[in-house]
Write a protein that holds these residues in place. Structure first.
Motif, PDB file in Angstrom:
ATOM      1  N   SER A  10      20.220 -13.928  13.897  1.00  0.00           N
ATOM      2  CA  SER A  10      18.906 -14.270  13.668  1.00  0.00           C
ATOM      3  C   SER A  10      18.392 -14.278  15.039  1.00  0.00           C
ATOM      4  O   SER A  10      19.067 -14.671  16.001  1.00  0.00           O
ATOM      5  N   PHE A  11      17.228 -13.872  15.110  1.00  0.00           N
ATOM      6  CA  PHE A  11      16.274 -14.166  16.193  1.00  0.00           C
ATOM      7  C   PHE A  11      16.165 -15.632  16.492  1.00  0.00           C
ATOM      8  O   PHE A  11      15.961 -16.106  17.765  1.00  0.00           O
ATOM      9  N   ILE A  12      15.863 -16.375  15.436  1.00  0.00           N
ATOM     10  CA  ILE A  12      15.377 -17.632  15.488  1.00  0.00           C
ATOM     11  C   ILE A  12      16.599 -18.692  16.323  1.00  0.00           C
ATOM     12  O   ILE A  12      17.733 -18.628  15.834  1.00  0.00           O
ATOM     13  N   THR A  13      15.957 -19.340  17.135  1.00  0.00           N
ATOM     14  CA  THR A  13      16.823 -20.497  17.870  1.00  0.00           C
ATOM     15  C   THR A  13      16.346 -21.964  17.498  1.00  0.00           C
ATOM     16  O   THR A  13      17.315 -22.827  17.568  1.00  0.00           O
ATOM     17  N   GLY A  18      17.585 -21.888  11.197  1.00  0.00           N
ATOM     18  CA  GLY A  18      17.247 -20.336  11.542  1.00  0.00           C
ATOM     19  C   GLY A  18      16.306 -20.082  10.614  1.00  0.00           C
ATOM     20  O   GLY A  18      16.003 -18.877  10.545  1.00  0.00           O
ATOM     21  N   GLN A 175      12.413 -14.280  25.316  1.00  0.00           N
ATOM     22  CA  GLN A 175      12.298 -15.753  24.663  1.00  0.00           C
ATOM     23  C   GLN A 175      10.771 -16.148  24.066  1.00  0.00           C
ATOM     24  O   GLN A 175       9.924 -15.680  24.955  1.00  0.00           O
ATOM     25  N   TRP A 188       8.162 -23.431  16.641  1.00  0.00           N
ATOM     26  CA  TRP A 188       9.531 -22.553  16.384  1.00  0.00           C
ATOM     27  C   TRP A 188       9.913 -21.689  17.470  1.00  0.00           C
ATOM     28  O   TRP A 188       9.076 -21.050  18.273  1.00  0.00           O
ATOM     29  N   GLY A 190      12.717 -18.427  19.285  1.00  0.00           N
ATOM     30  CA  GLY A 190      13.413 -17.294  19.102  1.00  0.00           C
ATOM     31  C   GLY A 190      13.787 -16.566  20.374  1.00  0.00           C
ATOM     32  O   GLY A 190      13.143 -16.741  21.328  1.00  0.00           O
ATOM     33  N   TYR A 192      15.811 -12.659  21.739  1.00  0.00           N
ATOM     34  CA  TYR A 192      16.749 -11.663  21.936  1.00  0.00           C
ATOM     35  C   TYR A 192      16.793 -10.674  23.191  1.00  0.00           C
ATOM     36  O   TYR A 192      15.854 -11.246  24.059  1.00  0.00           O
TER      37      TYR A 192
END
Length: 237
Positions: A10-13, A18, A175, A188, A190, A192
């Motif tokens: 997932s992109f989400i951190t 997630g 980021q 939120w 994310g 990559y």
């Protein structure tokens, strides 16, 4: 997808589960959901050109590729980044969109230089500054049409912060944090990584959509006419 050599699902951190923390997902993505249903069925309420998705009207790239947030599309996922003494330029392969952010001496000066809230350009109003080796951008005032037709909607009250850091010879860490309590219950984040590709990015010539739009609108009028004739032949109930 790998970030710092680690495989990601997932992109989400943030948040930890997630998932994007939508306040009302159906409401925020109403037009995106409708566009998807119309795309799959071939049927839609095509009263005028504005009823068609942004991508069909060749306005911006697939509604998400240019940001904020920048997400990959089905194809044409290359980006070119240019840093000059005064500007940070993001050039997209998809629809050859360009986002230009002036670079300021500090975060405070950058934030003070945002355009008035009444000015809401495509891809938003972006400013930039350096924090050590990281180039930071902040985007506000996303165009309201874009807000309604993206997977990561950002309202006029929202802010997206993006960070670009070279963490290796062949890896640029991207980021982002979305802070918008209109669409989400909390901020939120994310991330990559961008990896280099060979060769140059060629122009994406999006011209066929103009003919497609004419055909779609004409088809909708023909369908309405056929329905009216059917109703007239049936007579009153």
């Amino acid at each position: 997808m790998r970030v710092r050599g680690e495989a990601r699902s997932s992109f989400i951190t943030r948040p930890a589960d997630g998932k994007m923390p939508f306040r009302d997902r159906a409401k925020s993505l109403r037009l995106m959901i409708r566009d998807g249903q119309e795309y799959r069925s071939g049927k839609g309420a095509y009263t005028n050109p504005e009823d068609l998705p942004i991508r069909e009207r060749c306005l911006i790239a697939q509604s998400d590729a240019g940001g904020p947030v920048m997400l990959n599309a089905i194809y044409n996922n290359n980006y070119s980044f240019l840093v000059t003494p005064g500007y940070f330029v993001i050039y997209l392969e998809m629809n050859h969109d360009v986002r230009i952010a002036p670079i300021f001496a500090s975060a405070a000066k950058a934030r003070a230089s945002h355009a008035p809230v009444t000015i809401r350009p495509w891809l938003g109003d972006t400013v930039a500054w350096w924090e050590g080796d990281t180039l930071v951008t902040e985007t506000r005032n996303v165009n309201p049409t874009q807000e309604g037709r993206t997977l990561t909607p950002v309202s006029s009250k929202g802010t997206v912060t993006e960070r670009f850091t070279r963490i290796g010879k062949d890896e640029l860490l991207y980021q982002f944090t979305v802070d918008d309590l209109v669409h989400y219950t909390q901020a939120w984040s994310g991330e990559y990584s961008f990896k280099p590709t060979k060769g140059q990015i060629y122009e994406y010539a999006c011209h066929e959509g103009n003919y497609a739009m004419e055909g779609i609108l004409r088809g909708a009028r023909l369908a309405e006419g056929a329905s009216a004739k059917t109703a007239n032949r049936a007579g009153p109930p």
